[in-house]
Design a protein around this motif. Structure first.
Motif, PDB file in Angstrom:
ATOM      1  N   ILE A 209       0.940  -0.658  -0.048  1.00 56.07           N
ATOM      2  CA  ILE A 209       0.391  -0.227  -0.320  1.00 56.07           C
ATOM      3  C   ILE A 209       0.903   1.553   0.111  1.00 56.07           C
ATOM      4  O   ILE A 209       0.946   2.151  -0.785  1.00 56.07           O
ATOM      5  CB  ILE A 209      -1.128   0.301   0.933  1.00 56.07           C
ATOM      6  CG1 ILE A 209      -1.716  -0.982   1.544  1.00 56.07           C
ATOM      7  CG2 ILE A 209      -1.689   1.227   1.391  1.00 56.07           C
ATOM      8  CD1 ILE A 209      -3.075  -1.211   2.417  1.00 56.07           C
ATOM      9  N   LYS A 210       1.715   1.134   0.689  1.00 56.13           N
ATOM     10  CA  LYS A 210       2.900   2.081   1.172  1.00 56.13           C
ATOM     11  C   LYS A 210       3.643   2.609  -0.711  1.00 56.13           C
ATOM     12  O   LYS A 210       3.263   4.132  -1.029  1.00 56.13           O
ATOM     13  CB  LYS A 210       3.601   1.967   2.090  1.00 56.13           C
ATOM     14  CG  LYS A 210       4.940   3.143   2.117  1.00 56.13           C
ATOM     15  CD  LYS A 210       5.815   3.064   3.218  1.00 56.13           C
ATOM     16  CE  LYS A 210       6.633   1.627   2.889  1.00 56.13           C
ATOM     17  NZ  LYS A 210       7.846   1.958   4.340  1.00 56.13           N
ATOM     18  N   TYR A 211       3.706   1.885  -0.699  1.00 53.85           N
ATOM     19  CA  TYR A 211       4.538   2.132  -2.151  1.00 53.85           C
ATOM     20  C   TYR A 211       3.571   2.725  -3.474  1.00 53.85           C
ATOM     21  O   TYR A 211       4.340   3.396  -4.820  1.00 53.85           O
ATOM     22  CB  TYR A 211       5.432   0.670  -2.976  1.00 53.85           C
ATOM     23  CG  TYR A 211       7.126   0.487  -2.052  1.00 53.85           C
ATOM     24  CD1 TYR A 211       7.669   1.403  -2.376  1.00 53.85           C
ATOM     25  CD2 TYR A 211       6.877  -0.773  -1.320  1.00 53.85           C
ATOM     26  CE1 TYR A 211       8.911   1.320  -1.507  1.00 53.85           C
ATOM     27  CE2 TYR A 211       8.107  -0.142  -0.619  1.00 53.85           C
ATOM     28  CZ  TYR A 211       9.285   0.300  -0.779  1.00 53.85           C
ATOM     29  OH  TYR A 211      10.380   0.015   0.028  1.00 53.85           O
ATOM     30  N   GLY A 212       2.109   1.962  -3.392  1.00 57.05           N
ATOM     31  CA  GLY A 212       1.726   2.212  -4.299  1.00 57.05           C
ATOM     32  C   GLY A 212       1.177   3.266  -3.804  1.00 57.05           C
ATOM     33  O   GLY A 212       0.924   4.407  -5.674  1.00 57.05           O
ATOM     34  N   ALA A 213       1.191   4.289  -2.814  1.00 62.72           N
ATOM     35  CA  ALA A 213       0.602   5.469  -2.740  1.00 62.72           C
ATOM     36  C   ALA A 213       1.722   6.570  -2.840  1.00 62.72           C
ATOM     37  O   ALA A 213       1.599   7.104  -4.023  1.00 62.72           O
ATOM     38  CB  ALA A 213       0.843   5.630  -1.470  1.00 62.72           C
TER      39      ALA A 213
END
Length: 42
Positions: A17-21
Motif C-alpha cells: 500500500i505504501k509503495y502504491g501510494a
C-alpha cells in the motif's frame, strides 16, 4: 510463532500500500509537470 507469521503478512500488505501510494503521488507530480510546467517553455 503463528502471530509473527500473520504480522509479516500484514507488513507485506502495508508495504504494498505504501509503495502504491508513492507511485500514485509520483504519477500526479508527473501529470502536473506535463500539463503546467512544460508548456511554459514552449
Amino acid at each position: 510463532m503463528d502471530g509473527e507469521r500473520q504480522g509479516a503478512g500484514n507488513g507485506a500488505g502495508a508495504t504494498a500500500i505504501k509503495y502504491g501510494a508513492w507511485i500514485i503521488m509520483l504519477l500526479a507530480v508527473l501529470y502536473f509537470l506535463a500539463n503546467y510546467v512544460i508548456p511554459l517553455f514552449r
